[in-house]
Design a protein around this motif. Sequence first.
Motif, PDB file in Angstrom:
ATOM      1  N   SER A 150       0.848  -1.206   0.000  1.00  0.00           N
ATOM      2  CA  SER A 150       0.000   0.000   0.000  1.00  0.00           C
ATOM      3  C   SER A 150       0.874   1.244   0.000  1.00  0.00           C
ATOM      4  N   GLN A 151       0.488   2.207  -0.814  1.00  0.00           N
ATOM      5  CA  GLN A 151       1.243   3.455  -0.920  1.00  0.00           C
ATOM      6  C   GLN A 151       0.396   4.677  -0.611  1.00  0.00           C
ATOM      7  N   LYS A 152      -0.913   4.561  -0.732  1.00  0.00           N
ATOM      8  CA  LYS A 152      -1.821   5.683  -0.503  1.00  0.00           C
ATOM      9  C   LYS A 152      -2.979   5.225   0.361  1.00  0.00           C
ATOM     10  N   TRP A 153      -3.523   6.169   1.138  1.00  0.00           N
ATOM     11  CA  TRP A 153      -4.693   5.865   1.943  1.00  0.00           C
ATOM     12  C   TRP A 153      -5.686   7.022   1.824  1.00  0.00           C
ATOM     13  N   ASP A 154      -6.935   6.727   2.124  1.00  0.00           N
ATOM     14  CA  ASP A 154      -7.968   7.753   2.191  1.00  0.00           C
ATOM     15  C   ASP A 154      -9.119   7.182   3.007  1.00  0.00           C
ATOM     16  N   VAL A 155      -9.922   8.062   3.564  1.00  0.00           N
ATOM     17  CA  VAL A 155     -11.148   7.655   4.237  1.00  0.00           C
ATOM     18  C   VAL A 155     -12.286   8.237   3.415  1.00  0.00           C
ATOM     19  N   VAL A 156     -13.113   7.341   2.858  1.00  0.00           N
ATOM     20  CA  VAL A 156     -14.220   7.743   2.002  1.00  0.00           C
ATOM     21  C   VAL A 156     -15.496   7.130   2.566  1.00  0.00           C
ATOM     22  N   LYS A 157     -16.434   7.983   2.939  1.00  0.00           N
ATOM     23  CA  LYS A 157     -17.723   7.547   3.505  1.00  0.00           C
ATOM     24  C   LYS A 157     -17.516   6.586   4.671  1.00  0.00           C
ATOM     25  N   GLY A 158     -16.551   6.880   5.522  1.00  0.00           N
ATOM     26  CA  GLY A 158     -16.282   6.069   6.699  1.00  0.00           C
ATOM     27  C   GLY A 158     -15.436   4.835   6.451  1.00  0.00           C
ATOM     28  N   ASN A 159     -15.137   4.519   5.203  1.00  0.00           N
ATOM     29  CA  ASN A 159     -14.308   3.356   4.875  1.00  0.00           C
ATOM     30  C   ASN A 159     -12.868   3.790   4.652  1.00  0.00           C
ATOM     31  N   LEU A 160     -11.937   3.005   5.157  1.00  0.00           N
ATOM     32  CA  LEU A 160     -10.520   3.224   4.905  1.00  0.00           C
ATOM     33  C   LEU A 160     -10.171   2.537   3.596  1.00  0.00           C
ATOM     34  N   ILE A 161      -9.558   3.291   2.685  1.00  0.00           N
ATOM     35  CA  ILE A 161      -9.136   2.759   1.392  1.00  0.00           C
ATOM     36  C   ILE A 161      -7.611   2.788   1.361  1.00  0.00           C
ATOM     37  N   LEU A 162      -6.993   1.637   1.152  1.00  0.00           N
ATOM     38  CA  LEU A 162      -5.539   1.527   1.001  1.00  0.00           C
ATOM     39  C   LEU A 162      -5.266   1.069  -0.427  1.00  0.00           C
ATOM     40  N   GLN A 163      -4.435   1.840  -1.135  1.00  0.00           N
ATOM     41  CA  GLN A 163      -4.155   1.514  -2.529  1.00  0.00           C
ATOM     42  C   GLN A 163      -2.663   1.348  -2.752  1.00  0.00           C
ATOM     43  N   GLY A 164      -2.329   0.415  -3.614  1.00  0.00           N
ATOM     44  CA  GLY A 164      -0.937   0.183  -3.969  1.00  0.00           C
ATOM     45  C   GLY A 164      -0.846  -0.637  -5.240  1.00  0.00           C
ATOM     46  N   ALA A 165       0.372  -1.016  -5.576  1.00  0.00           N
ATOM     47  CA  ALA A 165       0.619  -1.755  -6.815  1.00  0.00           C
ATOM     48  C   ALA A 165      -0.053  -3.124  -6.829  1.00  0.00           C
ATOM     49  N   ASN A 166      -0.322  -3.703  -5.661  1.00  0.00           N
ATOM     50  CA  ASN A 166      -0.912  -5.034  -5.604  1.00  0.00           C
ATOM     51  C   ASN A 166      -2.378  -5.043  -5.220  1.00  0.00           C
ATOM     52  N   GLY A 167      -3.024  -3.892  -5.325  1.00  0.00           N
ATOM     53  CA  GLY A 167      -4.462  -3.892  -5.107  1.00  0.00           C
ATOM     54  C   GLY A 167      -4.968  -2.800  -4.200  1.00  0.00           C
ATOM     55  N   THR A 168      -6.292  -2.814  -4.071  1.00  0.00           N
ATOM     56  CA  THR A 168      -7.009  -1.843  -3.245  1.00  0.00           C
ATOM     57  C   THR A 168      -7.762  -2.588  -2.159  1.00  0.00           C
ATOM     58  N   ILE A 169      -7.516  -2.166  -0.925  1.00  0.00           N
ATOM     59  CA  ILE A 169      -8.194  -2.739   0.234  1.00  0.00           C
ATOM     60  C   ILE A 169      -9.231  -1.732   0.703  1.00  0.00           C
ATOM     61  N   ARG A 170     -10.463  -2.194   0.930  1.00  0.00           N
ATOM     62  CA  ARG A 170     -11.507  -1.338   1.508  1.00  0.00           C
ATOM     63  C   ARG A 170     -11.898  -1.967   2.843  1.00  0.00           C
ATOM     64  N   ALA A 171     -11.805  -1.146   3.902  1.00  0.00           N
ATOM     65  CA  ALA A 171     -12.085  -1.649   5.251  1.00  0.00           C
ATOM     66  C   ALA A 171     -13.053  -0.711   5.966  1.00  0.00           C
ATOM     67  N   ASP A 172     -13.799  -1.270   6.901  1.00  0.00           N
ATOM     68  CA  ASP A 172     -14.753  -0.506   7.688  1.00  0.00           C
ATOM     69  C   ASP A 172     -14.333  -0.586   9.150  1.00  0.00           C
ATOM     70  N   ARG A 173     -14.706   0.425   9.913  1.00  0.00           N
ATOM     71  CA  ARG A 173     -14.381   0.397  11.355  1.00  0.00           C
ATOM     72  C   ARG A 173     -15.074  -0.781  12.017  1.00  0.00           C
ATOM     73  N   SER A 174     -14.350  -1.387  12.932  1.00  0.00           N
ATOM     74  CA  SER A 174     -14.919  -2.494  13.692  1.00  0.00           C
ATOM     75  C   SER A 174     -14.946  -2.116  15.168  1.00  0.00           C
ATOM     76  N   LEU A 175     -15.644  -2.889  15.940  1.00  0.00           N
ATOM     77  CA  LEU A 175     -15.764  -2.591  17.382  1.00  0.00           C
ATOM     78  C   LEU A 175     -14.578  -3.066  18.142  1.00  0.00           C
TER      79      LEU A 175
END
Length: 175
Positions: A150-175
């Motif tokens: 991962s090389q870049k991150w952003d928070v979009v509509k409460g989801n954390l987005i991690l992007q890099g050469a090997n893909g994009t991870i979308r994660a949501d806050r957990s308890l």
Amino acid sequence: MKSANSQSVSPQPARFCFIALAAAVSTALLAGSISAHAQGSDPGMMRGNEGKPATGQVPQQIEKQFPVGASWVVLSLNGKTYPADNNRPFFVLDSQFQLRGFGGCNTFSATAYPLRNQGFAVSPFAVTRKSCGPQIDAAERAFLLALRMSQKWDVVKGNLILQGANGTIRADRSL
């Protein structure tokens, strides 16, 4: 024959003086050109507005802060949704920049740094070595590789987005 009274004038001192004069003139012209360019590049300096911002400038955006200390459950990798089961990866980045989590079969830890301009850098992982079957192991490897690269991150509509050469991870806050 030369007489004892005749003086011979060497052309060297005259040539040296001419070269020195030419160098001084070109230095002065260059300095004047640089000064004029610097003043011309900022119209405010020509009007005496040195300390004031020019009107019409776009205000700088405030840089986002990475949500340190939040727990994240992975929703998808490269658009492919993870099933809501016990093999869904999750992670947290604490205030000491220690990244810890679960990849789907094994636990992992690393050091991760949120960088300027929403950059992101992750060190190599320390991972336990349990096997949970070919499908889960392959999904875990793909997730860990995408997270590590991962090389870049952003928070979009409460989801954390991690992007890099090997893909994009979308994660949501957990308890």
